[in-house]
Scaffold this motif. Structure first.
Motif, PDB file in Angstrom:
ATOM      1  N   GLU A  35      34.280  38.385  34.577  1.00 39.15           N
ATOM      2  CA  GLU A  35      33.083  37.193  35.590  1.00 39.15           C
ATOM      3  C   GLU A  35      32.791  36.286  35.932  1.00 39.15           C
ATOM      4  O   GLU A  35      34.235  35.721  35.857  1.00 39.15           O
ATOM      5  N   MET A  36      32.216  35.558  36.230  1.00 40.98           N
ATOM      6  CA  MET A  36      32.257  34.408  37.604  1.00 40.98           C
ATOM      7  C   MET A  36      32.112  33.643  36.611  1.00 40.98           C
ATOM      8  O   MET A  36      31.155  33.064  35.597  1.00 40.98           O
ATOM      9  N   GLY A  37      33.525  32.503  37.113  1.00 42.16           N
ATOM     10  CA  GLY A  37      33.144  31.265  35.957  1.00 42.16           C
ATOM     11  C   GLY A  37      32.862  29.930  37.425  1.00 42.16           C
ATOM     12  O   GLY A  37      32.138  30.781  38.452  1.00 42.16           O
ATOM     13  N   ASP A  38      32.143  28.893  36.239  1.00 42.34           N
ATOM     14  CA  ASP A  38      31.708  27.743  37.817  1.00 42.34           C
ATOM     15  C   ASP A  38      32.094  27.744  38.949  1.00 42.34           C
ATOM     16  O   ASP A  38      32.139  28.090  39.735  1.00 42.34           O
ATOM     17  N   ARG A  39      33.498  27.614  38.706  1.00 43.00           N
ATOM     18  CA  ARG A  39      34.282  27.544  40.306  1.00 43.00           C
ATOM     19  C   ARG A  39      33.611  28.166  41.195  1.00 43.00           C
ATOM     20  O   ARG A  39      34.040  28.345  42.434  1.00 43.00           O
ATOM     21  N   VAL A  65      37.776  34.271  39.634  1.00 37.20           N
ATOM     22  CA  VAL A  65      37.478  34.396  38.346  1.00 37.20           C
ATOM     23  C   VAL A  65      37.632  34.475  37.607  1.00 37.20           C
ATOM     24  O   VAL A  65      39.375  34.695  37.786  1.00 37.20           O
ATOM     25  N   GLY A  66      37.132  34.556  36.913  1.00 30.62           N
ATOM     26  CA  GLY A  66      38.036  34.855  35.572  1.00 30.62           C
ATOM     27  C   GLY A  66      38.644  35.933  35.373  1.00 30.62           C
ATOM     28  O   GLY A  66      38.526  36.857  35.859  1.00 30.62           O
ATOM     29  N   GLN A  67      39.397  36.083  34.129  1.00 29.68           N
ATOM     30  CA  GLN A  67      40.532  37.683  34.188  1.00 29.68           C
ATOM     31  C   GLN A  67      39.404  38.334  33.817  1.00 29.68           C
ATOM     32  O   GLN A  67      39.564  39.263  33.947  1.00 29.68           O
ATOM     33  N   SER A  68      38.288  38.441  32.953  1.00 34.33           N
ATOM     34  CA  SER A  68      37.440  39.037  32.120  1.00 34.33           C
ATOM     35  C   SER A  68      36.742  39.496  33.580  1.00 34.33           C
ATOM     36  O   SER A  68      35.590  40.834  33.511  1.00 34.33           O
ATOM     37  N   LYS A  91      31.196  30.624  41.260  1.00 36.18           N
ATOM     38  CA  LYS A  91      30.024  30.402  41.789  1.00 36.18           C
ATOM     39  C   LYS A  91      29.990  29.513  43.217  1.00 36.18           C
ATOM     40  O   LYS A  91      29.187  29.800  43.352  1.00 36.18           O
ATOM     41  N   ALA A  99      33.948  20.963  40.781  1.00 33.72           N
ATOM     42  CA  ALA A  99      34.279  22.434  41.054  1.00 33.72           C
ATOM     43  C   ALA A  99      35.276  22.407  42.959  1.00 33.72           C
ATOM     44  O   ALA A  99      36.102  22.416  43.350  1.00 33.72           O
TER      45      ALA A  99
END
Length: 135
Positions: free
Chosen positions: A16-20, A11-14, A22, A97
């Protein structure tokens, strides 16, 4: 670092879900429906000439794969397409991914390239925890 920590790091630091991330959630869902589960994936890789990769992932010797290796190993199983549908991304994104995610899953649930009898049961619980983080 434990499996949940490794997967959570996708999961990105922000937040938000990144593609990986998901794809990780989509893969966990798809593996729950895949014939043979993790063992079915391992068997597919072996049948498609990728046994050395499964063994390397299971022992932790090789940390990643290439998208082409993922395609070759899973070709014809429908797992890439089901994961893409579950994750809401393209099959190409899934392959990219999975090059990181699949070796992680095999290393943790099939050490030495063999699923331990309790491995499938552990996987189900971990999959639920992971999905709850991402979805």
């Amino acid at each position: 670092m434990g499996f949940m920590d490794e997967m959570g790091s996708l999961v990105g630091q922000s937040g938000e879900m990144g593609d990986r991330a998901k794809v990780a959630g989509g893969l966990m869902e798809a593996l729950g429906q895949h014939p043979g589960g993790i063992q079915g994936v391992i068997d597919s890789f072996r049948q498609n000439g990728m046994e050395q990769h499964v063994n390397a992932w299971g022992s932790g010797e090789q940390q990643t794969a290439t998208p082409e290796q993922v395609q070759q190993g899973l070709g014809g199983t429908g797992l890439i397409e089901r994961t893409a549908q579950n994750a809401g991304v393209s099959p190409e994104v899934v392959q990219m991914a999975m090059a990181t995610i699949l070796p992680m899953v095999i290393r943790h649930f099939a050490p030495g390239g063999q699923v331990a009898p309790q491995g499938e049961g552990q996987f189900g619980g971990m999959a639920q925890q992971l999905l709850s983080r991402f979805l």
